[in-house]
Design a protein around this motif. Structure first.
Motif, PDB file in Angstrom:
ATOM      1  N   GLU A   3      39.607  36.892  31.119  1.00 45.65           N
ATOM      2  CA  GLU A   3      38.204  37.257  31.290  1.00 45.65           C
ATOM      3  C   GLU A   3      37.379  36.409  30.334  1.00 45.65           C
ATOM      4  N   ASP A  68      33.124  34.518  33.832  1.00 49.28           N
ATOM      5  CA  ASP A  68      33.430  35.598  34.771  1.00 49.28           C
ATOM      6  C   ASP A  68      32.350  36.666  34.684  1.00 49.28           C
ATOM      7  N   THR A  69      31.816  36.850  33.464  1.00 50.10           N
ATOM      8  CA  THR A  69      30.800  37.878  33.220  1.00 50.10           C
ATOM      9  C   THR A  69      29.727  37.343  32.279  1.00 50.10           C
ATOM     10  N   LYS A 139      33.924  46.444  34.396  1.00 47.47           N
ATOM     11  CA  LYS A 139      35.160  45.673  34.236  1.00 47.47           C
ATOM     12  C   LYS A 139      35.981  46.276  33.099  1.00 47.47           C
ATOM     13  N   ILE A 141      38.442  45.989  31.082  1.00 47.71           N
ATOM     14  CA  ILE A 141      39.467  45.042  30.636  1.00 47.71           C
ATOM     15  C   ILE A 141      40.187  45.486  29.372  1.00 47.71           C
TER      16      ILE A 141
END
Length: 185
Positions: A3, A68-69, A139, A141
């Motif tokens: 990520e 990704d973010t 998300k 994670i």
């Protein structure tokens, strides 16, 4: 799982500490992590951002050009980083101070009223934890137990009494995340 995250806003919004807590949380889960801050000479009010990479495998470089973010907390950061989110990625923003909201249709867009929620909790300094909670809802994670350990590791011991309030702010952010645009990948 890898990520790649950019967190960007004004200095004083807790951008760097949010990234540090996220990075420490990844370390607590035995993941590979980078934390790469960037900020101007101003203590408060200047722009600041931090890229964080959390991965199950070795990380070759902390320098990123796509993410990704993106967690965006001011308009300057929106203008700069909206285009850097990978198609199918996530853009999370607090609408307070955002004049032009994101317009992309190929990414998942979420918003969190972090400023208002933190004020409702009685401590505006928990703003960044509200936003972190919203991100972890979008998300997940890292586990909440790792976040708690990350808070313990990154906060000076004299501030450990604030950990319950920070965890409450994270939970509030998870509860109040709003989807603006969701795409199927």
């Amino acid at each position: 799982m890898t990520e790649e995250i950019i967190i960007a806003g004004f200095g004083g919004q807790g951008v760097l500490s949010m990234g540090k807590i996220l990075a420490y949380s990844g370390v607590m889960q035995d993941q590979e992590v980078t934390w790469f801050p960037s900020y101007g000479p101003e203590m408060r009010g200047g722009t600041a951002n931090v890229s964080v990479i959390i991965s199950d495998t070795r990380i070759s470089s902390p320098i990123l050009h796509e993410f990704d973010t993106a967690i965006i907390l001011n308009q300057q950061s929106m203008d700069k980083f909206e285009k850097t989110v990978k198609p199918g990625g996530v853009l999370l923003y607090d609408p307070n101070g955002i004049v032009n909201p994101p317009t992309r249709t190929d990414i998942n867009i979420y918003k969190i009223e972090g400023t208002k929620i933190a004020a409702d909790l009685g401590n505006v300094k928990t703003f960044n934890m509200v936003v972190l909670g919203a991100y972890l809802k979008a998300k997940p994670i890292v586990k909440m137990e790792s976040i708690r350990k990350g808070l313990e590791k990154s906060l000076p011991e004299r501030h450990h009494k604030l950990i319950p309030l920070n965890l409450e702010a994270i939970e509030a952010g998870q509860e109040k995340l709003e989807a603006v645009n969701e795409v199927s990948v």
